[in-house]
Design an enzyme around this catalytic site. Sequence first.
Site, PDB file in Angstrom:
ATOM      1  CG  MET A   1      -1.908  -1.211   1.196  1.00  0.00           C
ATOM      2  SD  MET A   1      -2.916  -1.345  -0.324  1.00  0.00           S
ATOM      3  CE  MET A   1      -2.920  -3.144  -0.561  1.00  0.00           C
ATOM      4  CB  CYS A   2       4.517   1.871  -0.001  1.00  0.00           C
ATOM      5  SG  CYS A   2       5.100   2.010   1.671  1.00  0.00           S
ATOM      6  CG  HIS A   3       1.250   6.762  -1.759  1.00  0.00           C
ATOM      7  ND1 HIS A   3       0.920   6.479  -0.452  1.00  0.00           N
ATOM      8  CD2 HIS A   3       0.089   7.115  -2.375  1.00  0.00           C
ATOM      9  CE1 HIS A   3      -0.390   6.673  -0.287  1.00  0.00           C
ATOM     10  NE2 HIS A   3      -0.906   7.043  -1.423  1.00  0.00           N
TER      11      HIS A   3
ATOM     12  CB  ILE B   1       7.478   2.469   4.598  1.00  0.00           C
ATOM     13  CG1 ILE B   1       6.170   2.710   5.380  1.00  0.00           C
ATOM     14  CG2 ILE B   1       7.578   0.995   4.202  1.00  0.00           C
ATOM     15  CD1 ILE B   1       6.073   2.009   6.704  1.00  0.00           C
ATOM     16  CD  GLU B   2       9.371   5.208   1.211  1.00  0.00           C
ATOM     17  OE1 GLU B   2       8.953   5.453   2.375  1.00  0.00           O
ATOM     18  OE2 GLU B   2       8.609   5.145   0.235  1.00  0.00           O
TER      19      GLU B   2
ATOM     20  CG  ASP C   1      23.345 -13.120   1.574  1.00  0.00           C
ATOM     21  OD1 ASP C   1      23.138 -14.358   1.582  1.00  0.00           O
ATOM     22  OD2 ASP C   1      23.761 -12.524   0.578  1.00  0.00           O
TER      23      ASP C   1
END
Lengths: 157, 157, 157, 157, 157, 157
Positions: free
Chosen positions: B75-77, B112-113, B127
């Site tokens: 739902m992120c723009h 969120i970024e 990793d």
Amino acid sequence: MAELTHFNNQNRAKMVDVTNKSITSRFAIATGKIKMQHETILRIQEGKIKKGDVLAVAQVAGIMAAKQTSQLIPMCHLIPLTGVDIHFEDDNSTTITVTTKVKTKHVTGVEIEALLAAQTSLLTIYDMCKAIDRGMIITDVHLVEKDGGKSGHFKFD
Amino acid sequence: MAELTHFNNQNRAKMVDVTNKSITSRFAIATGKIKMQHETILRIQEGKIKKGDVLAVAQVAGIMAAKQTSQLIPMCHLIPLTGVDIHFEDDNSTTITVTTKVKTKHVTGVEIEALLAAQTSLLTIYDMCKAIDRGMIITDVHLVEKDGGKSGHFKFD
Amino acid sequence: MAELTHFNNQNRAKMVDVTNKSITSRFAIATGKIKMQHETILRIQEGKIKKGDVLAVAQVAGIMAAKQTSQLIPMCHLIPLTGVDIHFEDDNSTTITVTTKVKTKHVTGVEIEALLAAQTSLLTIYDMCKAIDRGMIITDVHLVEKDGGKSGHFKFD
Amino acid sequence: MAELTHFNNQNRAKMVDVTNKSITSRFAIATGKIKMQHETILRIQEGKIKKGDVLAVAQVAGIMAAKQTSQLIPMCHLIPLTGVDIHFEDDNSTTITVTTKVKTKHVTGVEIEALLAAQTSLLTIYDMCKAIDRGMIITDVHLVEKDGGKSGHFKFD
Amino acid sequence: MAELTHFNNQNRAKMVDVTNKSITSRFAIATGKIKMQHETILRIQEGKIKKGDVLAVAQVAGIMAAKQTSQLIPMCHLIPLTGVDIHFEDDNSTTITVTTKVKTKHVTGVEIEALLAAQTSLLTIYDMCKAIDRGMIITDVHLVEKDGGKSGHFKFD
Amino acid sequence: MAELTHFNNQNRAKMVDVTNKSITSRFAIATGKIKMQHETILRIQEGKIKKGDVLAVAQVAGIMAAKQTSQLIPMCHLIPLTGVDIHFEDDNSTTITVTTKVKTKHVTGVEIEALLAAQTSLLTIYDMCKAIDRGMIITDVHLVEKDGGKSGHFKFD
């Protein structure tokens, strides 16, 4: 202790050569938690009953992220996954736990895929609830178990 | 407490309408940690001196992930970012902390970024070191501070 | 009738130059249908009550696809979308209709984004039900309405 | 009628486990149509003779889309495709039909890849001609035939 | 000579902060060549007349690549492009030259987008002709001209 | 001379059918150069000693690009790579040479992957140094050697 394997003779990163490793059935299970206010978890739980289901979106996000692992984690090999499943549990009044299981039949393992699926599911929960709770914490993300390949079985303890 | 904003009248998820929000300068700072064996952190530290630099790869991974946020979090723009920076610190003998700062001049924020950049940097460390330490834990990922937009300033406490 | 605009003086495709077009509020509404056996639609409807919700996955897929339009449709401009919403209706005993609405404030329109969201939602339904019904037909995908920009208002009739 | 296979015991979507399925040669053929004004199809036909070729762009778009299927359709497995081909026909004065054929040698089928290639080719035609005809309709998108794997041969009728 | 701008105070790479730069109209023109056997260029030229058109595919590839620049070049900002055009010329009997022009109205320039479009077009030619000529050389890829922004006009000489 | 293989009977591009080709170990080695001012190469060399390391970022970019080849080059098959490594050399006071080696065990070769890794590494150097030297030239990009598959061994001369 073994050496880090991801560096070449110029001391720069490489994608480890797995050309001659055997194809075996492999799986990895990862987990992680998101801590939030009690009010926030109530909103999410209501959603499963009568309103929009935050966890259904987080589920899809986690599965799709697993498939994009090699595009996000620089030294990861692209692996055709043969199965991805994700479960959520409300541990208590302020925490949701995600558990991801990823499977493949390939020359290298899927630990990172399982961990990325867990992280992305949790961040999707954050995204969809951030308007009511910006202080949520994503925590305790780790590998639970993996099997297959030369390094064999691992269980977190 | 406010309602969740990401659901439509069929109780399914939507991308929130921000058409009429104002363009303002915004930033978000996020953080997160990875806990590992003391031996593992020594290997990473050696890398900064004479061998391959794990954290240089994690840095690039975090920055590139920030730019892919809208493709991973449903739902992120999509937001044209105007700056991304990442710092690492060795808190102690078993933990590395990442801090990310993301900036934009846009109609919606970049929390969120910043969080995804932190998560991806930490998973890249996992990793690249997993061959020597599969039990590492990614933890305490949260927003530190954000500013800009209608909801204004937030500081984690 | 006007000329096709997407070709250069070598008669090869180009991305149309919109540098000097004005930023305006725009939206586009698209629709489409998927026809299936009556048994199949019953399975999907059951899912909304007690089992997995096919349409919740189709919803997420459609929204995420809208954001990837410029990577799939060669001559499309990348447009930062400001809102995406999707609705489903069971028209009758064998058809599900999707309606998508996409918004932006940009120099060019979002018709293709709305159409791609519709197509992708419908194909996701196909994917999740194909084990029980391979003969489903995706049909009647078209623009319903759009507004904003130099070409103004359009309504399908 | 069989059950939907894409849901786990929490009734949320999963990527179906195909770890133990056999690798076999598989193909899928899909089709779809776009209906337009007679003037529009004339413009496209002219392009094949002396101006830019809309269908050449649609061809490339369809092939590239087939390779991105697992990133668009949430529960699709990533499948290394071994061949993709696309043909167009002018059925009559107002319709173009696309037929796509996708091949692989893998544990699961390529129906969705063939359908997505068809949808994307048709939407690219829409995109490149929308300046002259916004009312075009994409329709009759369905699987024509597939073979390989446990479910065997399917032919649409 | 100025300092490199892409490093932070830990001497690791960052995405340069352009938050406070002005939005201006910008363009960049890049070029590059591919050298091949005379027989190969004849095959490509035939294609424009009666067989498949290699350059039409290279054109689409270059335009789509320009839109993916920020996902390939780690420190590049995502820029909504407002126009991309590509031309090919047969300089002589063994060389094809590509020229790309990319436009935007944004806070930072599109030199890298133009260069990546050129590189990708040329590599697509290589890919489509490699069955008959593996020794082709991609060469002389450079910026031709750019304008807009604080650094102003640049012309290669 | 053989025919171009990437066209169908409508003279449009297709992804060549490799369904029945044998899986063999394959590798490809590619190279390329970037020419710059002497001052620029000094800045890059300083970076390896005490400041940010341009080549470390270029290394990561090249490896990640190799994994995205099938999304950029339209007719390329997606190939699960089993190894990618990249080396840089300062040939002289104005040129950096990159050499890439890509490996797989698959039905088709990895020449394009190796070439794209080389191109992307070089363009990343350009990007990170363009603030001080816009006139850099990327040149002499070609295949050095490849082996495996029906067409066997190739060495550039």
